[in-house]
Write a protein that holds these residues in place. Structure first.
Motif, PDB file in Angstrom:
ATOM      1  N   MET A   1       0.902  -1.201  -0.132  1.00 16.63           N
ATOM      2  CA  MET A   1       0.629  -0.339   0.063  1.00 16.63           C
ATOM      3  C   MET A   1       0.925   1.183   0.057  1.00 16.63           C
ATOM      4  SD  MET A   1      -3.088  -0.972   0.679  1.00 16.63           S
ATOM      5  CE  MET A   1      -4.583  -1.896   0.637  1.00 16.63           C
ATOM      6  N   SER A   2       0.413   2.178  -0.655  1.00 18.45           N
ATOM      7  CA  SER A   2       0.935   3.319  -0.846  1.00 18.45           C
ATOM      8  C   SER A   2       0.467   4.314  -0.084  1.00 18.45           C
ATOM      9  CB  SER A   2       1.499   3.978  -2.303  1.00 18.45           C
ATOM     10  OG  SER A   2       0.180   4.289  -2.629  1.00 18.45           O
ATOM     11  N   ASP A   3       1.311   5.205   0.189  1.00 14.74           N
ATOM     12  CA  ASP A   3       1.008   6.551   1.385  1.00 14.74           C
ATOM     13  C   ASP A   3       0.338   7.755   0.455  1.00 14.74           C
ATOM     14  OD1 ASP A   3       0.447   8.270   3.360  1.00 14.74           O
ATOM     15  OD2 ASP A   3       2.380   8.679   3.862  1.00 14.74           O
ATOM     16  N   HIS A   4      -0.934   7.753   0.567  1.00 14.29           N
ATOM     17  CA  HIS A   4      -2.008   8.748  -0.394  1.00 14.29           C
ATOM     18  C   HIS A   4      -1.985   9.464   0.890  1.00 14.29           C
ATOM     19  CE1 HIS A   4      -2.387   6.410  -3.764  1.00 14.29           C
ATOM     20  NE2 HIS A   4      -2.845   5.201  -2.855  1.00 14.29           N
ATOM     21  N   ARG A   5      -1.187  10.280   1.357  1.00 15.26           N
ATOM     22  CA  ARG A   5      -1.645  11.243   2.579  1.00 15.26           C
ATOM     23  C   ARG A   5      -1.415  12.057   1.370  1.00 15.26           C
ATOM     24  NH1 ARG A   5       0.674   9.355   8.133  1.00 15.26           N
ATOM     25  NH2 ARG A   5       2.496   8.377   6.527  1.00 15.26           N
ATOM     26  N   PRO A   6      -0.183  12.390   0.986  1.00 11.35           N
ATOM     27  CA  PRO A   6       0.151  13.785   0.139  1.00 11.35           C
ATOM     28  C   PRO A   6      -1.354  14.214  -0.659  1.00 11.35           C
ATOM     29  CG  PRO A   6       2.016  12.669   0.047  1.00 11.35           C
ATOM     30  CD  PRO A   6       1.137  11.529   0.742  1.00 11.35           C
ATOM     31  N   ARG A   7      -1.491  12.719  -1.622  1.00  4.48           N
ATOM     32  CA  ARG A   7      -2.256  13.112  -2.489  1.00  4.48           C
ATOM     33  C   ARG A   7      -3.312  13.879  -1.842  1.00  4.48           C
ATOM     34  NH1 ARG A   7       0.209   9.351  -4.243  1.00  4.48           N
ATOM     35  NH2 ARG A   7       1.517   9.307  -6.072  1.00  4.48           N
ATOM     36  N   ILE A   8      -4.328  13.245  -0.711  1.00  5.44           N
ATOM     37  CA  ILE A   8      -4.993  13.581  -0.006  1.00  5.44           C
ATOM     38  C   ILE A   8      -5.145  15.118   0.244  1.00  5.44           C
ATOM     39  CG2 ILE A   8      -6.682  12.934   2.374  1.00  5.44           C
ATOM     40  CD1 ILE A   8      -6.513  10.715   1.757  1.00  5.44           C
ATOM     41  N   GLU A  72     -10.933   5.228  -0.660  1.00  7.08           N
ATOM     42  CA  GLU A  72     -11.878   4.742   0.221  1.00  7.08           C
ATOM     43  C   GLU A  72     -11.272   3.199  -0.798  1.00  7.08           C
ATOM     44  OE1 GLU A  72     -15.045   3.646   0.239  1.00  7.08           O
ATOM     45  OE2 GLU A  72     -15.301   5.358   1.546  1.00  7.08           O
ATOM     46  N   THR A  73     -10.475   3.072  -1.344  1.00  5.22           N
ATOM     47  CA  THR A  73     -10.347   1.771  -1.938  1.00  5.22           C
ATOM     48  C   THR A  73      -8.160   2.385  -2.547  1.00  5.22           C
ATOM     49  OG1 THR A  73     -10.549   1.780  -3.689  1.00  5.22           O
ATOM     50  CG2 THR A  73     -12.206   0.424  -2.362  1.00  5.22           C
ATOM     51  N   THR A  81      -0.020   1.800  -8.524  1.00  3.94           N
ATOM     52  CA  THR A  81      -1.496   1.742  -7.475  1.00  3.94           C
ATOM     53  C   THR A  81      -3.016   2.701  -7.938  1.00  3.94           C
ATOM     54  OG1 THR A  81      -0.160   1.429  -5.918  1.00  3.94           O
ATOM     55  CG2 THR A  81      -2.461   1.573  -4.732  1.00  3.94           C
ATOM     56  N   GLU A  82      -3.997   2.022  -7.994  1.00  2.00           N
ATOM     57  CA  GLU A  82      -4.964   3.097  -8.050  1.00  2.00           C
ATOM     58  C   GLU A  82      -6.328   3.312  -6.688  1.00  2.00           C
ATOM     59  OE1 GLU A  82      -9.739   2.669 -10.275  1.00  2.00           O
ATOM     60  OE2 GLU A  82      -7.780   2.415 -11.487  1.00  2.00           O
ATOM     61  N   ALA A  83      -5.987   4.297  -6.363  1.00  2.00           N
ATOM     62  CA  ALA A  83      -7.122   4.347  -5.432  1.00  2.00           C
ATOM     63  C   ALA A  83      -7.813   5.273  -6.265  1.00  2.00           C
ATOM     64  CB  ALA A  83      -6.005   5.360  -4.578  1.00  2.00           C
ATOM     65  N   GLU A 151     -16.897  10.655  -5.970  1.00  2.00           N
ATOM     66  CA  GLU A 151     -15.773   9.503  -5.914  1.00  2.00           C
ATOM     67  C   GLU A 151     -15.040  10.464  -6.736  1.00  2.00           C
ATOM     68  OE1 GLU A 151     -15.564   7.270  -3.829  1.00  2.00           O
ATOM     69  OE2 GLU A 151     -17.388   7.516  -2.749  1.00  2.00           O
ATOM     70  N   ILE A 152     -13.127   9.783  -6.768  1.00  2.00           N
ATOM     71  CA  ILE A 152     -12.589  10.693  -7.607  1.00  2.00           C
ATOM     72  C   ILE A 152     -11.350   9.361  -7.605  1.00  2.00           C
ATOM     73  CG2 ILE A 152     -10.654  12.333  -7.953  1.00  2.00           C
ATOM     74  CD1 ILE A 152     -12.805  14.377  -6.037  1.00  2.00           C
ATOM     75  N   ARG A 153     -10.856   9.098  -8.232  1.00  2.00           N
ATOM     76  CA  ARG A 153     -10.045   7.840  -8.681  1.00  2.00           C
ATOM     77  C   ARG A 153      -8.696   8.257  -9.102  1.00  2.00           C
ATOM     78  NH1 ARG A 153     -11.316   4.783 -12.825  1.00  2.00           N
ATOM     79  NH2 ARG A 153     -12.747   6.350 -13.311  1.00  2.00           N
ATOM     80  N   ARG A 154      -6.780   8.221  -8.805  1.00  2.00           N
ATOM     81  CA  ARG A 154      -6.026   8.342  -9.472  1.00  2.00           C
ATOM     82  C   ARG A 154      -5.329   7.607  -9.457  1.00  2.00           C
ATOM     83  NH1 ARG A 154      -2.790  13.813  -8.042  1.00  2.00           N
ATOM     84  NH2 ARG A 154      -1.009  13.660  -9.591  1.00  2.00           N
TER      85      ARG A 154
END
Length: 156
Positions: A1-8, A72-73, A81-83, A151-154
């Motif tokens: 799992m990658s860290d998505h905090r910067p993207r958030i 979410e996922t 990684t798609e989040a 809902e948004i994906r990256r």
């Protein structure tokens, strides 16, 4: 799992800026007595929560729009990684504000929020509005609350 905090943080900041610079939304917020700049009452959800829960915090403004982004996922896809992110834009106001505005004011504010929330952000896959709530009274904070969910994906 990658860290998505910067993207958030990036996405939350982008949405906060878009809300605060949307003339339709800020004009509706500035129609409330005591709100000179609608952008001042558009905050991250953790700020709004602190206003309500922390004893030493200042009282929240009569109207608040707040933004929360959460993962979410996450799933691997082609060595990346798609989040999926859930974006919730909440709206709360004191009962006296609802009585002093036009009866369509809460709906107009929610429509302005939806217009901003449904605008695409470059670099993100935007699935759009996936839910929302009409204003209902929350007696724990003595305010009407409503919101929109997107809902948004990256892929990173």
């Amino acid at each position: 799992m990658s860290d998505h905090r910067p993207r958030i943080r990036e996405l939350r900041g982008e949405i906060l800026t878009r809300l605060a610079t949307n003339d339709q939304l800020t004009d509706l917020l500035e129609a409330v007595d005591g709100i000179d700049d609608g952008g001042d009452v558009i905050v991250p959800a953790f700020v709004s929560r602190a206003w309500h829960e922390d004893d030493g915090a200042p009282d929240p403004p009569d109207v608040v729009v707040h933004v929360m982004v959460r993962t979410e996922t996450e799933e691997p896809r082609n060595l990346r990684t798609e989040a999926s992110f859930n974006v919730q834009i909440g709206f709360e106001y004191r009962p006296s504000i609802g009585r002093s505005q036009l009866t369509t004011w809460p709906d107009d504010v929610l429509d302005a929020i939806a217009a901003v929330g449904n605008d695409r952000v470059a670099g993100w896959y935007w699935d759009g509005e996936t839910g929302g709530t009409d204003p209902t009274f929350d007696d724990t904070i003595n305010r009407f609350v409503a919101g929109k969910t997107f809902e948004i994906r990256r892929i990173a």
